[in-house]
Design a protein around this motif. Structure first.
Motif, PDB file in Angstrom:
ATOM      1  N   ASP A   8      -7.068 -18.002   8.114  1.00 24.61           N
ATOM      2  CA  ASP A   8      -6.922 -16.843   7.228  1.00 24.61           C
ATOM      3  C   ASP A   8      -6.617 -15.616   8.058  1.00 24.61           C
ATOM      4  OD1 ASP A   8      -7.510 -17.518   4.449  1.00 24.61           O
ATOM      5  OD2 ASP A   8      -9.431 -18.223   5.246  1.00 24.61           O
ATOM      6  N   SER A  49       7.328 -11.918   3.096  1.00 26.36           N
ATOM      7  CA  SER A  49       6.152 -11.077   3.356  1.00 26.36           C
ATOM      8  C   SER A  49       6.565  -9.641   3.666  1.00 26.36           C
ATOM      9  CB  SER A  49       5.348 -11.622   4.540  1.00 26.36           C
ATOM     10  OG  SER A  49       4.978 -12.946   4.295  1.00 26.36           O
ATOM     11  N   LYS A  66      -2.274 -10.610   3.030  1.00 30.89           N
ATOM     12  CA  LYS A  66      -3.189 -11.683   3.416  1.00 30.89           C
ATOM     13  C   LYS A  66      -2.450 -13.000   3.424  1.00 30.89           C
ATOM     14  CE  LYS A  66      -7.246  -9.600   1.236  1.00 30.89           C
ATOM     15  NZ  LYS A  66      -8.151  -9.694   0.068  1.00 30.89           N
ATOM     16  N   GLU A  75       0.106 -19.746   2.054  1.00 31.28           N
ATOM     17  CA  GLU A  75       0.046 -18.866   0.887  1.00 31.28           C
ATOM     18  C   GLU A  75      -0.095 -17.430   1.362  1.00 31.28           C
ATOM     19  OE1 GLU A  75      -2.332 -20.957  -2.593  1.00 31.28           O
ATOM     20  OE2 GLU A  75      -3.323 -21.259  -0.652  1.00 31.28           O
ATOM     21  N   TRP A  77      -0.587 -13.286   0.004  1.00 27.73           N
ATOM     22  CA  TRP A  77      -0.881 -12.335  -1.059  1.00 27.73           C
ATOM     23  C   TRP A  77      -0.599 -10.921  -0.547  1.00 27.73           C
ATOM     24  CZ3 TRP A  77      -3.721 -16.563   0.191  1.00 27.73           C
ATOM     25  CH2 TRP A  77      -4.086 -17.449  -0.828  1.00 27.73           C
ATOM     26  N   GLU A  79      -1.535  -7.478  -1.818  1.00 35.18           N
ATOM     27  CA  GLU A  79      -2.360  -6.829  -2.848  1.00 35.18           C
ATOM     28  C   GLU A  79      -2.321  -5.332  -2.643  1.00 35.18           C
ATOM     29  OE1 GLU A  79      -5.946 -10.164  -2.492  1.00 35.18           O
ATOM     30  OE2 GLU A  79      -6.321  -8.048  -2.032  1.00 35.18           O
ATOM     31  N   GLU A 125       4.133 -15.413  -7.931  1.00 42.02           N
ATOM     32  CA  GLU A 125       3.488 -14.929  -9.143  1.00 42.02           C
ATOM     33  C   GLU A 125       3.093 -13.472  -8.957  1.00 42.02           C
ATOM     34  OE1 GLU A 125       0.786 -17.904 -10.811  1.00 42.02           O
ATOM     35  OE2 GLU A 125      -0.447 -16.190 -11.438  1.00 42.02           O
ATOM     36  N   THR A 127       0.844 -10.397 -10.413  1.00 42.55           N
ATOM     37  CA  THR A 127      -0.238  -9.972 -11.292  1.00 42.55           C
ATOM     38  C   THR A 127      -0.313  -8.463 -11.171  1.00 42.55           C
ATOM     39  OG1 THR A 127      -1.393 -11.896 -10.439  1.00 42.55           O
ATOM     40  CG2 THR A 127      -2.625 -10.473 -11.928  1.00 42.55           C
ATOM     41  N   THR A 134      -1.144  -4.034  -7.967  1.00 46.65           N
ATOM     42  CA  THR A 134      -0.301  -5.220  -8.113  1.00 46.65           C
ATOM     43  C   THR A 134      -0.647  -6.222  -7.012  1.00 46.65           C
ATOM     44  OG1 THR A 134       1.496  -3.867  -8.982  1.00 46.65           O
ATOM     45  CG2 THR A 134       2.126  -6.024  -8.089  1.00 46.65           C
ATOM     46  N   THR A 135      -0.621  -7.503  -7.369  1.00 47.33           N
ATOM     47  CA  THR A 135      -0.701  -8.550  -6.352  1.00 47.33           C
ATOM     48  C   THR A 135       0.510  -9.460  -6.492  1.00 47.33           C
ATOM     49  OG1 THR A 135      -3.116  -8.534  -6.268  1.00 47.33           O
ATOM     50  CG2 THR A 135      -2.018 -10.512  -5.467  1.00 47.33           C
ATOM     51  N   VAL A 136       1.220  -9.612  -5.394  1.00 49.87           N
ATOM     52  CA  VAL A 136       2.332 -10.562  -5.369  1.00 49.87           C
ATOM     53  C   VAL A 136       1.856 -11.775  -4.583  1.00 49.87           C
ATOM     54  CG1 VAL A 136       4.711 -10.978  -4.630  1.00 49.87           C
ATOM     55  CG2 VAL A 136       4.048  -8.723  -5.496  1.00 49.87           C
ATOM     56  N   TYR A 137       1.842 -12.920  -5.244  1.00 51.62           N
ATOM     57  CA  TYR A 137       1.421 -14.178  -4.613  1.00 51.62           C
ATOM     58  C   TYR A 137       2.660 -15.007  -4.291  1.00 51.62           C
ATOM     59  CZ  TYR A 137      -0.173 -19.033  -4.381  1.00 51.62           C
ATOM     60  OH  TYR A 137      -0.380 -20.328  -4.000  1.00 51.62           O
TER      61      TYR A 137
END
Ligand SMILES: Nc1ncnc2c1ncn2[C@@H]1O[C@H](COP(=O)(O)OP(=O)(O)OP(=O)(O)O)[C@@H](O)[C@H]1O
Ligand SMILES: [Mg+2]
Lengths: 148, 118
Positions: A8, A49, A66, A75, A77, A79, A125, A127, A134-137
Protein backbone atom coordinates in the motif's frame (compact mmCIF):
# COMPACT_ATOMS: atom_id res chain seq x y z
CA UNK A 1 3.76 -1.21 3.76
CA UNK A 2 4.17 -4.79 2.64
CA UNK A 3 1.83 -7.28 4.26
CA UNK A 4 0.94 -10.69 2.83
CA UNK A 5 2.27 -9.68 -0.56
CA UNK A 6 0.15 -6.53 -0.55
CA UNK A 7 1.85 -3.18 -0.96
CA UNK A 8 0.00 0.00 0.00
CA UNK A 9 1.30 3.45 -0.86
CA UNK A 10 -0.23 6.91 -0.39
CA UNK A 11 0.96 10.32 -1.53
CA UNK A 12 -0.60 13.67 -0.60
CA UNK A 13 -1.75 16.00 -3.39
CA UNK A 14 -2.02 19.76 -2.93
CA UNK A 15 -4.57 21.70 -4.96
CA UNK A 16 -3.18 24.54 -7.06
CA UNK A 17 0.45 23.53 -6.55
CA UNK A 18 1.77 23.09 -10.09
CA UNK A 19 5.37 22.88 -8.92
CA UNK A 20 4.72 19.58 -7.08
CA UNK A 21 2.05 18.37 -9.50
CA UNK A 22 2.63 14.83 -10.68
CA UNK A 23 5.02 13.87 -7.87
CA UNK A 24 2.63 11.21 -6.59
CA UNK A 25 2.28 9.54 -9.97
CA UNK A 26 6.00 9.66 -10.52
CA UNK A 27 6.71 8.06 -7.12
CA UNK A 28 4.13 5.38 -7.82
CA UNK A 29 5.79 4.77 -11.18
CA UNK A 30 9.14 4.19 -9.48
CA UNK A 31 7.59 1.71 -7.03
CA UNK A 32 5.99 -0.23 -9.89
CA UNK A 33 9.28 -0.29 -11.78
CA UNK A 34 11.11 -1.58 -8.72
CA UNK A 35 8.54 -4.34 -8.27
CA UNK A 36 9.32 -5.34 -11.82
CA UNK A 37 6.06 -4.68 -13.68
CA UNK A 38 6.36 -4.63 -17.46
CA UNK A 39 7.12 -1.14 -18.82
CA UNK A 40 3.87 -0.94 -20.82
CA UNK A 41 1.88 -1.74 -17.68
CA UNK A 42 3.85 0.78 -15.64
CA UNK A 43 3.16 3.43 -18.28
CA UNK A 44 -0.60 2.80 -18.32
CA UNK A 45 -0.84 3.06 -14.55
CA UNK A 46 1.43 6.11 -14.39
CA UNK A 47 -0.48 8.00 -17.09
CA UNK A 48 -3.88 7.30 -15.52
CA UNK A 49 -2.60 8.21 -12.04
CA UNK A 50 -1.00 11.41 -13.33
CA UNK A 51 -4.29 12.49 -14.95
CA UNK A 52 -6.22 11.80 -11.73
CA UNK A 53 -3.59 13.58 -9.63
CA UNK A 54 -3.58 16.61 -11.92
CA UNK A 55 -7.36 16.77 -11.74
CA UNK A 56 -7.01 17.18 -7.99
CA UNK A 57 -4.37 19.89 -8.45
CA UNK A 58 -6.50 21.73 -11.03
CA UNK A 59 -10.08 21.15 -9.93
CA UNK A 60 -9.98 20.39 -6.18
CA UNK A 61 -8.43 21.68 -2.93
CA UNK A 62 -6.41 18.77 -1.66
CA UNK A 63 -6.33 15.01 -1.75
CA UNK A 64 -4.45 11.75 -1.79
CA UNK A 65 -3.21 9.40 -4.44
CA UNK A 66 -3.37 5.89 -3.01
CA UNK A 67 -2.45 2.57 -4.52
CA UNK A 68 -2.76 -1.06 -3.53
CA UNK A 69 -0.51 -3.47 -5.35
CA UNK A 70 -1.01 -7.22 -5.26
CA UNK A 71 0.32 -10.06 -7.39
CA UNK A 72 -2.75 -10.00 -9.59
CA UNK A 73 -3.78 -6.35 -9.80
CA UNK A 74 -3.00 -2.73 -9.08
CA UNK A 75 -5.74 -0.48 -7.73
CA UNK A 76 -5.43 3.29 -7.53
CA UNK A 77 -7.64 5.83 -5.76
CA UNK A 78 -7.40 9.57 -6.30
CA UNK A 79 -9.45 11.02 -3.43
CA UNK A 80 -10.05 14.71 -2.98
CA UNK A 81 -11.72 17.33 -0.92
CA UNK A 82 -13.18 19.59 -3.55
CA UNK A 83 -16.26 20.85 -5.36
CA UNK A 84 -17.33 17.45 -6.70
CA UNK A 85 -18.47 16.79 -10.27
CA UNK A 86 -22.07 17.84 -11.04
CA UNK A 87 -22.42 15.70 -14.19
CA UNK A 88 -20.05 12.75 -14.38
CA UNK A 89 -21.19 11.64 -17.83
CA UNK A 90 -20.50 15.11 -19.22
CA UNK A 91 -17.13 15.24 -17.44
CA UNK A 92 -16.18 11.95 -19.10
CA UNK A 93 -16.86 13.38 -22.56
CA UNK A 94 -13.73 14.00 -24.64
CA UNK A 95 -13.12 17.72 -24.94
CA UNK A 96 -15.30 18.78 -22.00
CA UNK A 97 -13.42 20.96 -19.55
CA UNK A 98 -14.23 23.66 -17.04
CA UNK A 99 -10.55 24.65 -16.64
CA UNK A 100 -10.16 28.44 -16.63
CA UNK A 101 -8.01 30.27 -19.20
CA UNK A 102 -4.93 30.61 -16.99
CA UNK A 103 -4.89 26.82 -16.53
CA UNK A 104 -5.41 26.20 -20.24
CA UNK A 105 -2.47 28.47 -20.95
CA UNK A 106 -0.34 25.90 -19.11
CA UNK A 107 -1.53 23.17 -21.47
CA UNK A 108 -4.16 21.64 -19.19
CA UNK A 109 -7.88 21.68 -19.89
CA UNK A 110 -8.06 19.72 -23.14
CA UNK A 111 -10.83 17.70 -21.52
CA UNK A 112 -8.88 14.52 -22.18
CA UNK A 113 -7.80 13.49 -18.69
CA UNK A 114 -10.79 11.38 -17.63
CA UNK A 115 -11.07 9.77 -21.11
CA UNK A 116 -7.33 8.97 -20.87
CA UNK A 117 -7.94 7.25 -17.53
CA UNK A 118 -10.79 5.22 -19.02
CA UNK A 119 -8.59 4.14 -21.93
CA UNK A 120 -5.66 3.11 -19.75
CA UNK A 121 -7.45 1.43 -16.85
CA UNK A 122 -9.22 -1.93 -17.00
CA UNK A 123 -11.91 -0.57 -14.70
CA UNK A 124 -12.78 2.93 -13.56
CA UNK A 125 -15.35 4.36 -11.19
CA UNK A 126 -16.06 7.93 -10.12
CA UNK A 127 -17.73 8.62 -6.80
CA UNK A 128 -18.53 12.25 -6.18
CA UNK A 129 -20.50 14.48 -3.83
CA UNK A 130 -21.11 18.14 -4.59
CA UNK A 131 -19.37 20.44 -2.16
CA UNK A 132 -17.49 17.53 -0.59
CA UNK A 133 -15.19 15.83 -3.03
CA UNK A 134 -14.48 13.16 -5.59
CA UNK A 135 -12.83 9.76 -5.67
CA UNK A 136 -11.62 8.31 -8.93
CA UNK A 137 -11.01 4.56 -8.65
CA UNK A 138 -8.90 2.79 -11.25
CA UNK A 139 -8.02 -0.89 -11.48
CA UNK A 140 -5.39 -2.53 -13.60
CA UNK A 141 -5.76 -6.27 -13.80
CA UNK A 142 -3.67 -8.93 -15.49
CA UNK A 143 -0.49 -7.58 -13.96
CA UNK A 144 2.37 -8.40 -16.27
CA UNK A 145 5.86 -8.70 -14.89
CA UNK A 146 9.05 -8.08 -16.77
CA UNK A 147 10.70 -11.15 -18.28
CA UNK A 148 13.25 -12.32 -15.76
CA UNK B 1 14.05 5.30 -40.81
CA UNK B 2 15.63 5.45 -37.38
CA UNK B 3 17.64 8.33 -36.05
CA UNK B 4 19.22 9.20 -32.79
CA UNK B 5 18.97 12.51 -30.97
CA UNK B 6 22.48 13.49 -31.99
CA UNK B 7 21.65 13.37 -35.71
CA UNK B 8 18.55 15.49 -35.13
CA UNK B 9 20.41 17.98 -32.96
CA UNK B 10 23.10 18.35 -35.62
CA UNK B 11 20.89 18.58 -38.67
CA UNK B 12 18.59 21.17 -37.08
CA UNK B 13 21.17 23.08 -35.11
CA UNK B 14 19.26 22.52 -31.86
CA UNK B 15 20.54 23.97 -28.63
CA UNK B 16 21.06 21.25 -26.03
CA UNK B 17 19.88 22.62 -22.68
CA UNK B 18 19.95 19.23 -20.97
CA UNK B 19 21.11 15.82 -22.13
CA UNK B 20 24.49 16.14 -23.80
CA UNK B 21 25.01 12.62 -22.45
CA UNK B 22 21.65 11.31 -23.72
CA UNK B 23 22.15 11.97 -27.43
CA UNK B 24 22.67 8.30 -28.36
CA UNK B 25 19.00 7.73 -27.64
CA UNK B 26 17.04 6.46 -30.65
CA UNK B 27 13.99 8.47 -31.66
CA UNK B 28 10.85 6.63 -32.79
CA UNK B 29 8.93 9.62 -34.15
CA UNK B 30 7.63 13.07 -33.35
CA UNK B 31 4.52 14.63 -31.83
CA UNK B 32 3.52 18.30 -31.72
CA UNK B 33 1.18 19.60 -29.04
CA UNK B 34 0.83 22.27 -26.40
CA UNK B 35 -1.79 20.28 -24.46
CA UNK B 36 -0.37 17.86 -21.91
CA UNK B 37 -3.29 15.41 -21.88
CA UNK B 38 -3.09 15.22 -25.66
CA UNK B 39 0.52 14.10 -25.37
CA UNK B 40 -0.39 11.67 -22.58
CA UNK B 41 -2.97 10.17 -24.94
CA UNK B 42 -0.88 10.10 -28.09
CA UNK B 43 2.79 10.22 -27.18
CA UNK B 44 4.72 6.96 -27.44
CA UNK B 45 7.97 5.63 -26.06
CA UNK B 46 11.11 7.21 -27.55
CA UNK B 47 9.06 9.85 -29.32
CA UNK B 48 10.23 13.49 -29.50
CA UNK B 49 7.75 16.06 -28.23
CA UNK B 50 7.69 19.49 -29.83
CA UNK B 51 6.00 22.19 -27.77
CA UNK B 52 6.06 25.80 -26.68
CA UNK B 53 5.06 24.89 -23.11
CA UNK B 54 8.09 25.41 -20.94
CA UNK B 55 7.10 24.59 -17.36
CA UNK B 56 8.02 21.66 -15.12
CA UNK B 57 4.96 19.56 -15.90
CA UNK B 58 6.29 19.12 -19.42
CA UNK B 59 9.24 17.20 -18.00
CA UNK B 60 6.96 15.16 -15.74
CA UNK B 61 4.89 14.10 -18.75
CA UNK B 62 7.96 13.33 -20.88
CA UNK B 63 9.43 11.25 -18.09
CA UNK B 64 6.19 9.35 -17.36
CA UNK B 65 5.85 8.38 -21.02
CA UNK B 66 9.52 7.62 -21.58
CA UNK B 67 9.79 10.14 -24.42
CA UNK B 68 13.16 10.56 -26.13
CA UNK B 69 13.14 14.25 -25.35
CA UNK B 70 11.43 17.62 -25.65
CA UNK B 71 12.13 20.31 -28.24
CA UNK B 72 11.03 23.76 -27.10
CA UNK B 73 10.02 26.10 -29.90
CA UNK B 74 8.89 29.69 -29.89
CA UNK B 75 8.90 30.06 -26.12
CA UNK B 76 10.78 32.21 -23.63
CA UNK B 77 14.11 31.05 -22.25
CA UNK B 78 13.18 28.22 -19.87
CA UNK B 79 13.37 28.85 -16.12
CA UNK B 80 16.26 27.26 -14.18
CA UNK B 81 13.68 25.08 -12.39
CA UNK B 82 12.73 23.46 -15.71
CA UNK B 83 16.34 22.76 -16.60
CA UNK B 84 16.94 21.34 -13.11
CA UNK B 85 13.90 19.07 -13.36
CA UNK B 86 14.96 17.81 -16.81
CA UNK B 87 18.41 16.97 -15.41
CA UNK B 88 16.91 15.15 -12.43
CA UNK B 89 14.58 13.11 -14.62
CA UNK B 90 17.12 12.46 -17.36
CA UNK B 91 14.96 14.04 -20.06
CA UNK B 92 16.79 15.59 -23.03
CA UNK B 93 15.71 19.22 -23.32
CA UNK B 94 16.42 20.87 -26.65
CA UNK B 95 15.59 24.25 -28.11
CA UNK B 96 14.99 25.40 -31.70
CA UNK B 97 15.25 29.04 -32.69
CA UNK B 98 13.05 28.92 -35.82
CA UNK B 99 9.35 28.19 -36.22
CA UNK B 100 7.56 24.89 -35.53
CA UNK B 101 6.65 24.66 -39.23
CA UNK B 102 10.29 24.78 -40.27
CA UNK B 103 11.33 22.38 -37.53
CA UNK B 104 8.77 19.71 -38.29
CA UNK B 105 9.20 20.10 -42.06
CA UNK B 106 12.92 19.58 -41.75
CA UNK B 107 12.53 16.59 -39.44
CA UNK B 108 10.08 15.03 -41.89
CA UNK B 109 12.46 15.62 -44.77
CA UNK B 110 15.15 13.88 -42.76
CA UNK B 111 12.90 10.83 -42.60
CA UNK B 112 11.28 11.14 -39.19
CA UNK B 113 7.52 10.43 -39.00
CA UNK B 114 4.73 11.07 -36.52
CA UNK B 115 4.66 8.71 -33.57
CA UNK B 116 1.79 6.26 -33.49
CA UNK B 117 0.19 4.92 -30.39
CA UNK B 118 -0.18 1.18 -30.23
N1 LIG C 1 -11.31 15.87 -9.07
C1 LIG C 1 -12.21 16.67 -9.69
N2 LIG C 1 -12.97 17.54 -8.96
C2 LIG C 1 -13.86 18.35 -9.56
N3 LIG C 1 -14.08 18.37 -10.89
C3 LIG C 1 -13.37 17.51 -11.66
C4 LIG C 1 -12.39 16.64 -11.10
N4 LIG C 1 -11.86 15.92 -12.11
C5 LIG C 1 -12.46 16.33 -13.24
N5 LIG C 1 -13.39 17.29 -12.98
C6 LIG C 1 -14.28 17.95 -13.95
O1 LIG C 1 -14.35 17.16 -15.12
C7 LIG C 1 -13.87 17.91 -16.26
C8 LIG C 1 -13.15 16.97 -17.22
O2 LIG C 1 -11.97 16.44 -16.61
P1 LIG C 1 -10.77 15.98 -17.55
O3 LIG C 1 -9.66 15.51 -16.71
O4 LIG C 1 -11.30 15.03 -18.59
O5 LIG C 1 -10.39 17.33 -18.32
P2 LIG C 1 -9.60 18.59 -17.76
O6 LIG C 1 -8.95 18.27 -16.47
O7 LIG C 1 -10.51 19.76 -17.77
O8 LIG C 1 -8.50 18.78 -18.90
P3 LIG C 1 -7.20 17.87 -19.17
O9 LIG C 1 -7.33 16.67 -18.28
O10 LIG C 1 -7.26 17.52 -20.61
O11 LIG C 1 -6.04 18.73 -18.81
C9 LIG C 1 -13.00 18.98 -15.66
O12 LIG C 1 -12.84 20.10 -16.49
C10 LIG C 1 -13.77 19.32 -14.37
O13 LIG C 1 -14.89 20.12 -14.67
MG1 LIG D 1 -7.80 16.52 -16.31
Amino acid sequence: MVDNGVLDVAYPVVGGDFGQAGEGASKLKRVLQQIGLAPSMVRRIAVASYEAELNIVIHAFSGMLKAKITASKVEVWAEDQGPGIPNVELAMTEGYSTAPDHIRALGFGAGLGLPNIRRNADAMEITTALGTGTTVYMAFSNVVRKEQ
Amino acid sequence: MTMNLKQIVESLGLRVLVGGDLLDRMVSGGYVSDMLSDVLANGTVDCLWITRQSHQNVIAVASLLGLAGVILVNCPEPAPALVEKAKEEGVALLMYEGTTFELVGTMYEEGLRGCKRA
